[in-house]
Design an enzyme around this catalytic site. Structure first.
Site, mmCIF file in Angstrom:
data_model
loop_
_atom_site.group_PDB
_atom_site.id
_atom_site.type_symbol
_atom_site.label_atom_id
_atom_site.label_comp_id
_atom_site.label_asym_id
_atom_site.label_seq_id
_atom_site.Cartn_x
_atom_site.Cartn_y
_atom_site.Cartn_z
ATOM 1 C CB SER A 19 9.161 20.270 56.342
ATOM 2 O OG SER A 19 9.300 21.094 57.492
ATOM 3 C CG LEU A 21 -0.794 17.480 59.170
ATOM 4 C CD1 LEU A 21 -0.724 16.002 58.804
ATOM 5 C CD2 LEU A 21 -1.642 17.675 60.427
ATOM 6 C CE1 TYR A 147 -0.991 27.968 66.787
ATOM 7 C CE2 TYR A 147 -3.353 27.654 67.094
ATOM 8 C CZ TYR A 147 -2.212 27.522 66.314
ATOM 9 O OH TYR A 147 -2.313 26.975 65.056
ATOM 10 C CG ASN A 176 -9.298 19.100 65.980
ATOM 11 O OD1 ASN A 176 -10.081 20.052 66.038
ATOM 12 N ND2 ASN A 176 -8.641 18.668 67.031
ATOM 13 N NE ARG A 219 -11.315 19.423 70.263
ATOM 14 C CZ ARG A 219 -11.972 19.783 71.342
ATOM 15 N NH1 ARG A 219 -13.306 19.757 71.374
ATOM 16 N NH2 ARG A 219 -11.318 20.189 72.430
#
Length: 325
Positions: A19, A21, A147, A176, A219
């Site tokens: 559910s 992105l 992370y 990204n 990025r």
């Protein structure tokens, strides 16, 4: 049709984090773009279906569906400032999730697992562009080391699974990601959706847009629908345990300032734009090479950044009341 791992016949694909992105983007590509195949059954899990930090719940949902293939997207995620606050939580929660999912997949005999890593796993001090061989060459950036190390361990787990059981468990490393169904939190979201929400609010309230940091970090952004199509290719065609970077080219890299300007244009924001340099910039750049990807898919094209950003901004405005924020 034969899939990597020598599997033939019916394919049942279980998507963790279905559910979020990327999960929503894969759903769109499979169902609305018609890129699902007749022999494939797709199951998209959300956090309501199971707490993947709990082994018993993870095992139960895998036993219920008995997938032949897994796309593992579920993770505790957040932007720079959330990472800096709770690195320990990011480490522990993601280690539990990843170990439980990969072990449960093994127990039900899944022949292929594709996990999702991130370019933040790469060493902070490195040469650019970074490529797939450099993941373990030094410590990641201190801002999100919890992370980053947890995600790196998926690569370790995959290699050990291959050595011990011959499993074709692999991972992709997107740059990204942005698009519809993102988390548009101003405080804890990633940079682009955070900018979109901030700009929307500044426009609505008649205030200046305040961008955190200097705007100089750079990025590479990949549109979630482009990434979803690449996930299907990896699931069906890519037969290496070694991870693969999924990214636009180095020449597509943009600064946060350029990204903010593109958001301002997409939302037709007329106010003043300020940069709060008291806020951290995070890692200056993470430039990734997509040469390996282009060796497999030499004719690959991506949705232009400005078009993808406009589509994302339009989706956010249209779905403001229900969007995650």
């Amino acid at each position: 049709m034969e899939y990597p791992g020598g599997h033939t016949g019916a394919v049942k694909v279980l998507v963790t984090g279905g559910s979020g992105l990327v999960g929503k983007a894969i759903q769109h590509v499979v169902k609305e773009d018609g890129q699902g195949r007749e022999e494939e059954e797709w199951i998209f899990l959300s956090s309501k279906d199971a707490n993947l930090m709990n082994m018993e719940e993870t095992r139960a949902v895998f036993q219920k569906h008995k997938p032949t293939h897994v796309i593992h997207l579920a993770a505790m995620v957040g932007g720079l400032f959330k990472n800096m606050r709770v690195n320990l939580d990011f480490w522990r929660n993601n280690v539990f999730i990843n170990d439980n999912v990969l072990q449960a997949a093994h127990e039900v005999g899944a022949v292929k697992v594709v996990s999702c890593l991130s370019t933040c796993i790469f060493p902070d001090k490195t040469t650019y562009p970074i490529d797939e061989t450099m993941i373990h060459n030094g410590p990641p950036h201190q801002s999100n080391f919890g992370y980053s190390y947890a995600k790196r361990m998926i690569d370790v787990h995959n290699r050990a699974c291959f050595q011990q059981y011959g499993h074709c468990y692999t991972a992709v490393i997107p740059t990204n990601v942005f698009g519809p169904h993102d988390n548009f939190s101003v405080e804890d979201g990633h940079v682009l959706p955070g900018l979109i929400h901030k700009t929307y609010l500044a426009q609505k309230e008649g205030k200046p847009l305040v961008v955190w940091g200097s705007g100089t970090p750079r990025r590479q952004f990949i549109y979630s629908l482009d990434l979803a199509r690449l996930f299907l290719w990896v699931l069906r065609e890519y037969n290496e345990v070694d991870p693969i970077i999924l990214s636009v080219g180095e020449e597509e890299e943009v600064s946060i300032k350029e990204a903010a300007e593109a958001v301002v244009k997409s939302l037709d924001f007329q106010g003043e734009v300020l940069y709060d340099t008291s806020k951290s910039d995070g890692q200056f750049k993470k430039t990734a090479s997509n040469i390996k990807l282009l060796r497999y898919l030499p004719n690959l094209t991506f949705t232009p950044f400005t078009q993808a950003l406009k589509d994302t901004c339009d989706w956010f405005v249209a779905n403001y009341d229900t969007a995650r924020k």
